[in-house]
Design an enzyme around this catalytic site. Structure first.
Site, PDB file in Angstrom:
ATOM      1  N   ILE A 523       0.904  -1.208  -0.011  1.00  0.00           N
ATOM      2  CA  ILE A 523      -0.200   0.050   0.005  1.00  0.00           C
ATOM      3  C   ILE A 523       0.885   1.296  -0.026  1.00  0.00           C
ATOM      4  CG2 ILE A 523      -2.102  -0.874   0.912  1.00  0.00           C
ATOM      5  CD1 ILE A 523      -0.994  -0.223   3.647  1.00  0.00           C
ATOM      6  N   VAL A 525       5.298   2.504  -0.629  1.00  0.00           N
ATOM      7  CA  VAL A 525       6.713   2.443  -0.943  1.00  0.00           C
ATOM      8  C   VAL A 525       7.514   3.798  -0.225  1.00  0.00           C
ATOM      9  CG1 VAL A 525       8.595   1.678  -2.296  1.00  0.00           C
ATOM     10  CG2 VAL A 525       6.365   0.962  -2.628  1.00  0.00           C
ATOM     11  N   LYS A 530       9.021  -0.968   1.994  1.00  0.00           N
ATOM     12  CA  LYS A 530       7.696  -1.135   1.483  1.00  0.00           C
ATOM     13  C   LYS A 530       6.650  -1.340   2.819  1.00  0.00           C
ATOM     14  CE  LYS A 530       8.528  -3.384  -2.792  1.00  0.00           C
ATOM     15  NZ  LYS A 530       8.393  -4.379  -3.864  1.00  0.00           N
ATOM     16  N   VAL A 531       5.307  -0.895   2.442  1.00  0.00           N
ATOM     17  CA  VAL A 531       4.363  -0.975   3.606  1.00  0.00           C
ATOM     18  C   VAL A 531       3.347  -2.061   2.882  1.00  0.00           C
ATOM     19  CG1 VAL A 531       2.703  -0.032   4.912  1.00  0.00           C
ATOM     20  CG2 VAL A 531       4.883   1.055   4.498  1.00  0.00           C
ATOM     21  N   ASP A 641       5.745  18.202  10.416  1.00  0.00           N
ATOM     22  CA  ASP A 641       5.248  17.942   9.144  1.00  0.00           C
ATOM     23  C   ASP A 641       3.771  17.539   9.256  1.00  0.00           C
ATOM     24  OD1 ASP A 641       5.584  17.727   6.435  1.00  0.00           O
ATOM     25  OD2 ASP A 641       6.275  15.486   6.315  1.00  0.00           O
TER      26      ASP A 641
END
Ligand SMILES: *[C@@H]1O[C@H](CO)[C@@H](O)[C@H](O)[C@H]1NC(C)=O
Ligand SMILES: *[C@@H]1O[C@H](CO)[C@@H](O)[C@H](O)[C@H]1NC(C)=O
Ligand SMILES: *[C@@H]1O[C@H](CO)[C@@H](O)[C@H](O)[C@H]1NC(C)=O
Ligand SMILES: *[C@@H]1O[C@H](CO)[C@@H](O)[C@H](O)[C@H]1NC(C)=O
Ligand SMILES: *[C@@H]1O[C@H](CO)[C@@H](O)[C@H](O)[C@H]1NC(C)=O
Ligand SMILES: *[C@@H]1O[C@H](CO)[C@@H](O)[C@H](O)[C@H]1NC(C)=O
Ligand SMILES: *[C@@H]1O[C@H](CO)[C@@H](O)[C@H](O)[C@H]1NC(C)=O
Ligand SMILES: *[C@@H]1O[C@H](CO)[C@@H](O)[C@H](O)[C@H]1NC(C)=O
Ligand SMILES: *[C@@H]1O[C@H](CO)[C@@H](O)[C@H](O)[C@H]1NC(C)=O
Ligand SMILES: *[C@@H]1O[C@H](CO)[C@@H](O)[C@H](O)[C@H]1NC(C)=O
Ligand SMILES: *[C@@H]1O[C@H](CO)[C@@H](O)[C@H](O)[C@H]1NC(C)=O
Length: 842
Positions: A523, A525, A530-531, A641
């Site tokens: 879902i 990168v 990666k996720v 952020d």
């Protein structure tokens, strides 16, 4: 002896071989320069500096063995390079009383030597245990393409080669020269010059990710360019004696950029910067050609040959020489085709015209890549007014890995035989000018195999392969997480979200959850890796972040993130379910946020619009998370952020802050936005932070104010396709808000479906958040408080509108304000999130 001590400390696999700890430290070490004229009887004056002949005994350094002193009989070289020390056996130079960071420069200038073919020299150099050069050959004829740092202050036709390193030295510096088996080495001159001031910060922004800690690494200068200007000779660079090359030969298309120059009034932002680069660097620049053309569709590109499989620190020097306001020149910076920064506005970053500014980036170059591309180009997202780019200077530094800076030493064995070696090396000497880095790589591979088979005594660092330390450095943290093992914790009777506590997963559990890391489940990168969307065995959905095993820095971030997340647990912060550290894997398991980012529900995606109530709830949720960050942990944490892509919504549209901890070196949680972190931040950035370079909680408050405007207007914070005065939402919305007519520009879908009074109040909160000076902005706690009030106004309005009760809405409001005022007495001073919450439940 020194080496053994160093090796003894190498067990952590941390690069700290540079620092030598001697039990007999004099404490009188100070910053001194050592200039050595090798193989010479007498001192010479070059560059206005006195280079001491090393054949004469002196107090300042010792040479372990005489070697052979050689003099260039043709005598056409620079006086410094007319002599050399040749060695067939090991040779040590020992300098004592050296403390701090030093430039160590090795000067090579081959000349014909009796009994030695200089083209065949092959040797290694180790400084305090850090390998600088391995099986290094100085070609008899140095081509300017072969290696970058030549010293052209010589009048001779054969140029010299200067290798420059930056090392931290504690009292003693031992430079060992070790000839390769059956070969020899030579050295013409050595220069050890103190680094004045602090050249590098610990933390460097990683391209497409969070900061990397480069503290303690050995550094080799690969390239140093005065972009758009003349060569800067060592004696023109204050006391650091650096050489700055002309950049044009590294440009892919030389006419992509024109040179500009203005030497009046260029200054440093602070005195601390004066050693970063001489002002001469900032007085010239390269900008994009043809500035009249609005539509610029090219990049200024520079290409450099680098050693594969190392980390690099890329330092870009900027100084706006032309414009005297911000927003005139905004561009993107790419490093190896990845966006390192966008919306790059030199004027805004440096704080004005003619002010020197530099920015560092960290990028790891993988084993298969041997070039580094730096590109500057238009940022098309910003609009027509800012498409020009500017660069004043550029430096590329190689960072040591596992006590090694030498390239040849890191190449894995292949089947090349030793007999190929010499011809390759000869070829390298002959054709160095055109030799591609591929050939260099093959040659070095051969050298490595050849030497590895014949010589073992030299390698002292290979026993520590680059890899990850076991995780138990933060044993306390991890065991506290692991011990909790999914057990429920209840704090102040708050809700179920608190029951999720981290646990240690096995790798097979993670594999099962992600279909063995199936790409269809990815879902996101990011720089970290990666996720995956996964389902852990109790059926809970999770976002599983698997770090890329290539990144050495990843471990520190992994540890930081676990440490952070274990301290921070809150209903409005995305929480950690657990982690996996088996088999060198670094995997973090987070709760899955089913509804994605807040932004995706505001505009630009097919989702149905959020109601005003949902938006207010999302804002209060995020505000709670931020309030907790600012006040909850041991010390305040600044998110840095805050933006709508870092506010995630769960299946019930409960908002949670993600990506916190950026300020603490934590990796980005919401990987998909990591690469665009700078971009996302642009429209949200606190102008005071720009001006003062000082980050406070109030910077988050500013960004949150922008989020509020974004939520009520449903448009991107920067939309370059709009007329100029509307591009930046913060400016545009503030313009209307100051006239008390924000409703003109709000999301039309809110009209008629929201309490006008609540909209008015909401605008006022946002306006306060955007106050110019941080001290005039409310705290997050106050913002939260006011948002609660707005939500209550709206809920009251909804009730009266829906049920058409007899009381007028203004009466309802008065009631409400009374109640709110009462509550105000009990405003939160502590962190318990639930002390601040709506008081009426219907
Ligand atoms: C050093 O000096 C001695 C005389 O003082 C001289 O004989 C010798 O050749 C010199 N050596 C070099 C390498 O210049
Ligand atoms: C040692 O260095 C100092 C300066 O650092 C210099 O003044 C002195 O002359 C040097 N000693 C010798 C023997 O060259
Ligand atoms: C140089 O120094 C290292 C350690 O500092 C030592 O192991 C080595 O034997 C020395 N070499 C010579 C030739 O003295
Ligand atoms: C080293 O190689 C270069 C390039 O071929 C050649 O010009 C030079 O004469 C060689 N030097 C020696 C000492 O062989
Ligand atoms: C180079 O040559 C010029 C004269 O030809 C001389 O003035 C200058 O000092 C020389 N430079 C060096 C570094 O020897
Ligand atoms: C960077 O790492 C060093 C140790 O390697 C540590 O002492 C230092 O505090 C770290 N710096 C930051 C800003 O985390
Ligand atoms: C150089 O900068 C000064 C001060 O900013 C300015 O007045 C001057 O016009 C500039 N010169 C050129 C050639 O741009
Ligand atoms: C240069 O700087 C000085 C002092 O900051 C200022 O007075 C002067 O006007 C500047 N010159 C130009 C041309 O901008
Ligand atoms: C300059 O350096 C000093 C000490 O190294 C530090 O205390 C100070 O904050 C620095 N100033 C700026 C503006 O970075
Ligand atoms: C970057 O792009 C250029 C041109 O498209 C290509 O030649 C180069 O190999 C790329 N570099 C990397 C590191 O991917
Ligand atoms: C500039 O370079 C980047 C990275 O290689 C590339 O993605 C982009 O398309 C280039 N832009 C232009 C206008 O060529």
């Amino acid at each position: 002896m020194v080496m053994e001590k160093v090796q003894g400390r190498g067990f952590l696999g941390v690069v700290f071989l540079v620092i030598v700890f001697l039990s007999v430290s004099s404490g009188e070490a100070q910053s001194r320069s050592f200039l050595v004229n090798c193989g010479a009887n007498s001192s010479v004056n070059v560059d206005g500096r006195r280079w001491i002949g090393d054949l004469v005994p002196n107090d300042n350094f010792t040479v372990s063995s005489p070697g052979v002193a050689a003099t260039d009989s043709t005598a056409n070289g620079d006086s410094l390079y007319r002599t050399a020390r040749i060695f067939d056996n090991g040779l040590n130079y020992t300098f004592s009383g050296v403390q701090g960071n030093y430039f160590v420069r090795l000067h090579f200038c081959p000349f014909p030597i009796e009994n030695h073919n200089v083209n065949e020299s092959l040797f290694s150099v180790v400084a305090n245990g850090l390998k600088l050069l391995a099986d290094f050959n100085v070609p008899g004829e140095i081509s300017d393409k072969y290696l970058p740092l030549q010293n052209s202050n010589s009048n001779s036709s054969s140029l010299s080669l200067v290798k420059e390193y930056i090392l931290a030295i504690n009292d003693v510096l031992v430079v060992e020269f070790i000839p390769s088996k059956g070969s020899f080495g030579f050295i013409n001159a050595m220069e050890i010059v103190p680094v004045i001031g602090t050249l590098f910060a610990d933390l460097v922004r990683r391209v497409g990710g969070s900061d990397a800690n480069v503290s303690g690494r050995g550094i080799e200068t690969m390239y140093r360019l005065n972009v758009g200007g003349q060569e800067i000779k060592p004696d023109q660079d204050s006391d650091l004696w650096r050489k700055w090359e002309v950049d044009s030969s590294y440009m892919i298309t030389a006419d992509a950029g024109v040179e500009i120059k203005n030497s009046s009034n260029v200054t440093y932002a602070s005195n601390n910067d004066s050693s970063v680069a001489p002002l001469l660097v900032y007085e010239t620049a390269r900008i994009m050609s043809n500035t009249e053309v609005l539509e610029k569709k090219f990049n200024m590109s520079w290409k450099f040959e680098v050693d594969p499989d190392f980390d690099y620190l890329i330092r870009l020097h900027f100084c706006e020489l032309v414009y005297d306001k911000a927003n005139q020149r905004i561009f993107k910076v790419y490093i190896n085709n990845k966006t390192a920064a966008d919306n790059f506005d030199v004027y805004a970053r440096s704080g004005g015209k003619n002010i020197a500014y530099h920015q560092d980036y960290f990028d790891a170059i993988s084993a298969k890549i041997n070039t580094l591309w730096i590109q500057l180009g238009p940022d098309t997202a910003v609009g027509a007014w800012g498409t020009d780019a500017l660069l004043n200077g550029l430096e590329i530094f190689k960072l040591s890995r596992s006590g090694n800076l030498a390239y040849g030493d890191r190449i894995g064995p292949t089947g090349k035989s030793a007999s190929h070696l010499k011809s390759w090396i000869l070829w390298l000497g002959i054709g160095a000018g055109v030799a591609s880095a591929l050939i260099i790589a093959i040659a070095c591979t051969c050298i490595f195999c050849f030497c590895k088979s014949q010589r073992n005594e030299m390698s002292n660092t290979k026993d520590n392969p680059p890899g990850w330390r076991p995780l138990f450095m933060h044993g306390a943290v991890l065991s506290s997480i692991a011990n909790a093992k999914g057990g429920a914790q209840t704090l102040n009777g708050s809700v179920a979200a608190f029951t999720r506590v981290g646990r240690r997963f096995t790798l097979s559990e993670i594999r099962a959850a992600t279909d063995n890391f199936d790409d269809s489940l990815v879902i996101g990168v990011g720089g970290f890796g990666k996720v995956y969307k996964g389902e852990i065995e109790d059926g809970t959905l999770a976002a599983i972040k698997r770090s890329n095993p290539q990144s050495e820095q990843g471990l520190a971030e992994f540890e930081t993130e676990i440490e952070m997340l274990s301290k921070l647990r809150h209903r409005h912060l995305v929480s950690l379910i657990g982690f996996c550290d088996e088999q060198n894997e670094m995997i973090l398991v987070y709760e899955f946020m089913a509804n994605g980012t807040l932004r995706s529900h505001l505009f630009g995606s097919g989702f149905p619009p959020l109601t005003w109530k949902q938006r207010l709830e999302a804002c209060t949720g995020a505000a709670r998370g931020l309030h907790y960050l600012h006040t909850g942990a041991d010390r305040g944490i600044i998110h840095r952020d805050v933006k709508t892509t870092n506010i995630l919504l769960d299946e019930n549209f409960v908002a949670k802050m993600a990506d916190f901890g950026l300020s603490k070196d934590g990796p980005a949680l919401d990987h998909t936005h990591v690469s665009t972190a700078v971009k996302g931040s642009f429209g949200y950035l606190d102008p005071e932070y720009f001006r003062r370079q000082h980050l406070t909680e109030k910077s988050d408050v500013y960004s949150f104010g922008v989020v509020l405007f974004e939520v009520v207007c449903s448009r991107p914070v920067i939309n370059p396709s709009l007329p100029k005065d509307q591009i930046n939402l913060a400016e545009w919305a503030m313009k209307w808000q100051r006239q008390r007519s924000l409703e003109t520009i709000i999301d039309p879908r809110l009209r008629g479906n929201s309490c006008p009074e609540s909209l008015k109040k909401f605008g006022e909160i946002a306006e306060k958040c955007l106050a110019d000076e941080g001290r005039n902005r409310p705290t997050m706690g106050e913002v939260l408080w006011h948002l609660e009030y707005v939500l209550q106004l709206h809920e009251a309005w909804m009730r009266t509108n829906a049920t058409e009760t007899s009381i007028t809405s203004s009466q309802a409001l008065e009631d409400l304000e009374l109640r709110v005022a009462e509550d105000a007495q009990r405003r939160p001073s502590s962190l318990d999130e639930d002390t601040v919450r709506p008081r009426h439940e219907g």
